[in-house]
Design a protein around this motif. Structure first.
Motif, short mmCIF file in Angstrom:
data_model
loop_
_atom_site.label_atom_id
_atom_site.label_comp_id
_atom_site.label_asym_id
_atom_site.label_seq_id
_atom_site.Cartn_x
_atom_site.Cartn_y
_atom_site.Cartn_z
N ASN A 145 -13.64 3.16 12.60
CA ASN A 145 -12.74 3.11 13.75
C ASN A 145 -13.56 3.25 15.03
OD1 ASN A 145 -10.76 3.43 15.65
ND2 ASN A 145 -9.76 5.15 14.67
N PRO A 146 -14.02 2.13 15.62
CA PRO A 146 -14.82 2.24 16.84
C PRO A 146 -14.00 2.83 17.98
CG PRO A 146 -14.43 -0.07 16.25
CD PRO A 146 -13.78 0.77 15.22
N ASN A 147 -14.63 3.74 18.70
CA ASN A 147 -14.03 4.40 19.87
C ASN A 147 -12.78 5.21 19.57
OD1 ASN A 147 -16.02 3.56 21.56
ND2 ASN A 147 -14.92 1.80 22.30
N ASP A 148 -12.51 5.50 18.32
CA ASP A 148 -11.36 6.33 17.93
C ASP A 148 -10.04 5.85 18.51
OD1 ASP A 148 -12.89 8.07 16.38
OD2 ASP A 148 -13.50 9.20 18.14
N ILE A 149 -9.83 4.54 18.49
CA ILE A 149 -8.56 3.98 18.93
C ILE A 149 -7.53 4.24 17.83
CG2 ILE A 149 -7.33 1.84 19.50
CD1 ILE A 149 -9.90 0.81 20.73
N ASN A 150 -6.33 4.64 18.21
CA ASN A 150 -5.28 4.91 17.22
C ASN A 150 -4.91 3.64 16.47
OD1 ASN A 150 -5.11 7.60 17.94
ND2 ASN A 150 -3.53 7.25 19.45
N LEU A 151 -4.83 3.76 15.16
CA LEU A 151 -4.40 2.66 14.31
C LEU A 151 -2.88 2.58 14.42
CD1 LEU A 151 -5.33 0.57 12.20
CD2 LEU A 151 -4.96 2.31 10.46
N LYS A 152 -2.37 1.48 14.98
CA LYS A 152 -0.93 1.35 15.23
C LYS A 152 -0.19 0.80 14.02
CE LYS A 152 -1.47 0.74 20.16
NZ LYS A 152 -1.36 -0.15 21.28
N SER A 153 -0.81 -0.09 13.25
CA SER A 153 -0.13 -0.66 12.09
C SER A 153 -1.17 -1.18 11.10
CB SER A 153 0.81 -1.79 12.53
OG SER A 153 0.05 -2.86 13.05
N GLN A 154 -0.70 -1.44 9.90
CA GLN A 154 -1.55 -2.02 8.86
C GLN A 154 -0.87 -3.28 8.35
OE1 GLN A 154 -2.22 0.82 5.72
NE2 GLN A 154 -2.83 2.43 7.13
N ARG A 155 -1.66 -4.26 8.00
CA ARG A 155 -1.11 -5.49 7.42
C ARG A 155 -1.70 -5.66 6.03
NH1 ARG A 155 -1.81 -10.66 10.85
NH2 ARG A 155 -3.96 -10.19 10.38
N TRP A 156 -0.85 -5.65 5.04
CA TRP A 156 -1.26 -5.79 3.65
C TRP A 156 -0.81 -7.14 3.13
CZ3 TRP A 156 -3.28 -1.75 0.43
CH2 TRP A 156 -3.48 -0.53 1.09
N ARG A 157 -1.68 -7.76 2.34
CA ARG A 157 -1.33 -9.00 1.64
C ARG A 157 -2.01 -8.97 0.27
NH1 ARG A 157 -2.31 -13.72 5.94
NH2 ARG A 157 -4.41 -13.32 5.24
N TYR A 158 -1.29 -9.43 -0.73
CA TYR A 158 -1.85 -9.45 -2.09
C TYR A 158 -1.25 -10.61 -2.87
CZ TYR A 158 2.56 -7.20 -3.38
OH TYR A 158 3.89 -6.92 -3.57
N ARG A 159 -1.92 -10.93 -4.00
CA ARG A 159 -1.48 -12.06 -4.83
C ARG A 159 -1.84 -11.77 -6.28
NH1 ARG A 159 -3.93 -17.81 -3.32
NH2 ARG A 159 -2.99 -17.03 -1.45
N ASN A 160 -1.01 -12.27 -7.18
CA ASN A 160 -1.28 -12.18 -8.62
C ASN A 160 -2.26 -13.30 -8.96
OD1 ASN A 160 -1.28 -12.29 -11.44
ND2 ASN A 160 0.88 -11.69 -11.58
N LEU A 161 -3.51 -12.94 -9.26
CA LEU A 161 -4.55 -13.93 -9.53
C LEU A 161 -4.40 -14.56 -10.91
CD1 LEU A 161 -7.59 -11.98 -8.05
CD2 LEU A 161 -6.29 -13.82 -6.98
N THR A 162 -3.76 -13.85 -11.84
CA THR A 162 -3.57 -14.36 -13.19
C THR A 162 -2.66 -15.58 -13.18
OG1 THR A 162 -3.76 -12.10 -13.99
CG2 THR A 162 -2.91 -13.72 -15.54
N THR A 163 -1.59 -15.53 -12.41
CA THR A 163 -0.63 -16.63 -12.37
C THR A 163 -0.82 -17.51 -11.13
OG1 THR A 163 1.00 -15.30 -11.18
CG2 THR A 163 1.10 -15.27 -13.60
N ASN A 164 -1.86 -17.22 -10.34
CA ASN A 164 -2.10 -17.93 -9.08
C ASN A 164 -0.83 -17.90 -8.22
OD1 ASN A 164 -3.71 -19.15 -7.24
ND2 ASN A 164 -3.45 -21.22 -8.06
N GLY A 165 -0.24 -16.69 -8.14
CA GLY A 165 1.04 -16.50 -7.45
C GLY A 165 0.91 -16.64 -5.94
N TYR A 166 2.06 -16.56 -5.32
CA TYR A 166 2.12 -16.66 -3.87
C TYR A 166 1.52 -15.42 -3.21
CZ TYR A 166 5.39 -20.48 -4.62
OH TYR A 166 5.96 -21.64 -5.01
N LEU A 167 1.01 -15.61 -2.01
CA LEU A 167 0.51 -14.50 -1.22
C LEU A 167 1.71 -13.68 -0.74
CD1 LEU A 167 -2.17 -13.40 -0.12
CD2 LEU A 167 -1.78 -14.73 1.93
#
Length: 181
Positions: A145-167
């Protein structure tokens, strides 16, 4: 009529008091400091104002000024001027007025705004290597965390690699289908 004369005399005396006391009217002194000279775009800018009147008079007005893209902007509040300014080098100016209506000279401080440095994910893992369908997933991660700026939000994305599923967007609390993600 006597009230008007009395008020006029009181005003004249109050304006001349510093002159009689000090021999000359002393200008107030505009004074401020910046928390640091370089900030990232979007980072709050710390302004410490410490103006005063050598005559001991009350400071009644502050005028902050900055020039952005060739346009002069003024405000009684430094934070409103420095909010959301883009990359570049700027000079922030201040002048103050005392109770007698005497303005100080402008004083300026340079501040540099740099491009925001992104948060860098240093480590990312889960508490266990395999989870049962519907079992709560425990994530373990560390970021820089450069300069200790507050983290306002997180963005998560994932996919099932076995079935080549949607993101899929959003932090998964558990998984609904078997597979490698």
């Amino acid at each position: 009529m006597n009230k008007i004369k009395t008020i006029t005399i009181v005003l004249i005396i109050s304006m001349l008091f510093p002159l009689l006391l000090y021999g000359e009217i002393q200008k107030p002194v505009a004074q401020f400091a910046l928390g640091k000279t370089t900030y990232q775009e979007g980072e709050p800018i710390e302004v410490i104002e410490s103006s005063y009147s050598p005559s001991g008079l009350k400071i009644v007005k502050k005028e902050w000024k900055i020039i952005i893209d060739g346009k002069q902007k003024t405000s009684s509040n430094a934070k409103s001027l420095m909010n959301n300014i883009k990359q570049g080098e700027y000079t922030l100016y201040l002048r103050v007025k005392d109770v007698n209506g005497v303005w100080s000279d402008f004083i300026g401080k340079k501040v540099k705004i740099t491009a925001p440095r992104p948060f860098i994910l240093k480590t990312f893992t889960t508490e266990k290597s395999t989870y049962a369908i519907g079992e709560k997933i425990q994530f373990i991660y560390e970021y820089d965390n450069p300069n200790d700026i507050n983290l306002k939000s997180q963005r998560w994305r994932y996919r099932n690699l076995t079935t080549n599923g949607y993101l899929t967007s959003g932090k998964p609390n558990y998984l609904k289908k078997p597979g490698k993600y």
